[in-house]
Design a protein around this motif. Structure first.
Motif, PDB file in Angstrom:
ATOM      1  N   GLY A 191       0.816  -1.199   0.000  1.00 17.21           N
ATOM      2  CA  GLY A 191       0.000   0.000   0.000  1.00 17.21           C
ATOM      3  C   GLY A 191       0.856   1.257   0.000  1.00 17.21           C
ATOM      4  O   GLY A 191       1.947   1.290   0.589  1.00 17.21           O
ATOM      5  N   LEU A 192       0.395   2.285  -0.653  1.00 17.68           N
ATOM      6  CA  LEU A 192       1.128   3.533  -0.774  1.00 17.68           C
ATOM      7  C   LEU A 192       1.427   4.150   0.588  1.00 17.68           C
ATOM      8  O   LEU A 192       2.552   4.589   0.856  1.00 17.68           O
ATOM      9  N   GLU A 193       0.442   4.148   1.479  1.00 22.18           N
ATOM     10  CA  GLU A 193       0.640   4.716   2.809  1.00 22.18           C
ATOM     11  C   GLU A 193       1.698   3.943   3.586  1.00 22.18           C
ATOM     12  O   GLU A 193       2.568   4.520   4.231  1.00 22.18           O
ATOM     13  N   GLN A 194       1.616   2.612   3.512  1.00 20.74           N
ATOM     14  CA  GLN A 194       2.577   1.751   4.210  1.00 20.74           C
ATOM     15  C   GLN A 194       3.987   1.953   3.654  1.00 20.74           C
ATOM     16  O   GLN A 194       4.955   2.048   4.411  1.00 20.74           O
ATOM     17  N   ALA A 195       4.111   2.040   2.343  1.00 24.82           N
ATOM     18  CA  ALA A 195       5.419   2.267   1.724  1.00 24.82           C
ATOM     19  C   ALA A 195       5.979   3.627   2.138  1.00 24.82           C
ATOM     20  O   ALA A 195       7.164   3.746   2.475  1.00 24.82           O
ATOM     21  N   ALA A 196       5.129   4.652   2.144  1.00 23.78           N
ATOM     22  CA  ALA A 196       5.575   6.000   2.518  1.00 23.78           C
ATOM     23  C   ALA A 196       6.033   6.035   3.977  1.00 23.78           C
ATOM     24  O   ALA A 196       7.062   6.647   4.297  1.00 23.78           O
ATOM     25  N   GLN A 197       5.288   5.371   4.863  1.00 29.73           N
ATOM     26  CA  GLN A 197       5.673   5.340   6.276  1.00 29.73           C
ATOM     27  C   GLN A 197       7.020   4.643   6.454  1.00 29.73           C
ATOM     28  O   GLN A 197       7.884   5.116   7.190  1.00 29.73           O
TER      29      GLN A 197
ATOM     30  N   HIS B 265       7.278  -8.525   7.736  1.00 29.72           N
ATOM     31  CA  HIS B 265       6.541  -7.273   7.519  1.00 29.72           C
ATOM     32  C   HIS B 265       6.302  -7.072   6.024  1.00 29.72           C
ATOM     33  O   HIS B 265       7.164  -7.388   5.197  1.00 29.72           O
ATOM     34  N   GLU B 266       5.152  -6.518   5.679  1.00 29.97           N
ATOM     35  CA  GLU B 266       4.811  -6.376   4.257  1.00 29.97           C
ATOM     36  C   GLU B 266       5.773  -5.471   3.493  1.00 29.97           C
ATOM     37  O   GLU B 266       5.927  -5.614   2.281  1.00 29.97           O
ATOM     38  N   THR B 267       6.450  -4.559   4.180  1.00 31.62           N
ATOM     39  CA  THR B 267       7.397  -3.682   3.477  1.00 31.62           C
ATOM     40  C   THR B 267       8.835  -4.204   3.550  1.00 31.62           C
ATOM     41  O   THR B 267       9.756  -3.505   3.134  1.00 31.62           O
TER      42      THR B 267
END
Length: 114
Positions: A7-13, A81-83
């Protein structure tokens, strides 16, 4: 093998957390193992409260796992973790931090929280 889209939010975080040199160093130190807070304090030459604040951010985001042994907490990279694929790619592009841990061991400071 199906590629998972993050997800974009998860990647940005995750990228925001990786944008800090101290947190990036911490992740590099636990890339292939685990470290205790006292070891981070020695390597980073920072106070224990400062190191703990960085670790809390990484833990709260799920990027590191912690394991309590007695009164000490050991941290490791959360490869589930997904990232993690982003983290791994970044860590593969920076200098390894293992020399710092080796220097600690040679100085007899690898684990001084006994």
């Amino acid at each position: 093998m199906e590629k998972t889209i993050i997800g974009l939010e998860q990647a940005a975080q995750t990228l925001k957390l990786l944008g800090d040199k101290t947190r990036l160093t911490i992740l590099g130190l636990v890339k292939n193992g685990e470290c205790c807070v006292c070891e981070f304090v020695e390597v980073l030459q920072m106070s224990q409260p400062s190191v703990s604040q960085h670790l809390r951010k990484l833990r709260d985001a799920g990027l590191v796992k912690e394991q309590r042994r007695g009164q000490w907490i050991f941290y490791s990279l959360n490869t589930a973790h997904e990232t993690y694929p982003i983290i791994r790619q970044v860590l593969d592009q920076i200098p390894g931090q293992q020399k710092k841990l080796k220097a600690l061991a040679e100085a007899g400071l690898r684990i001084q929280c006994d």
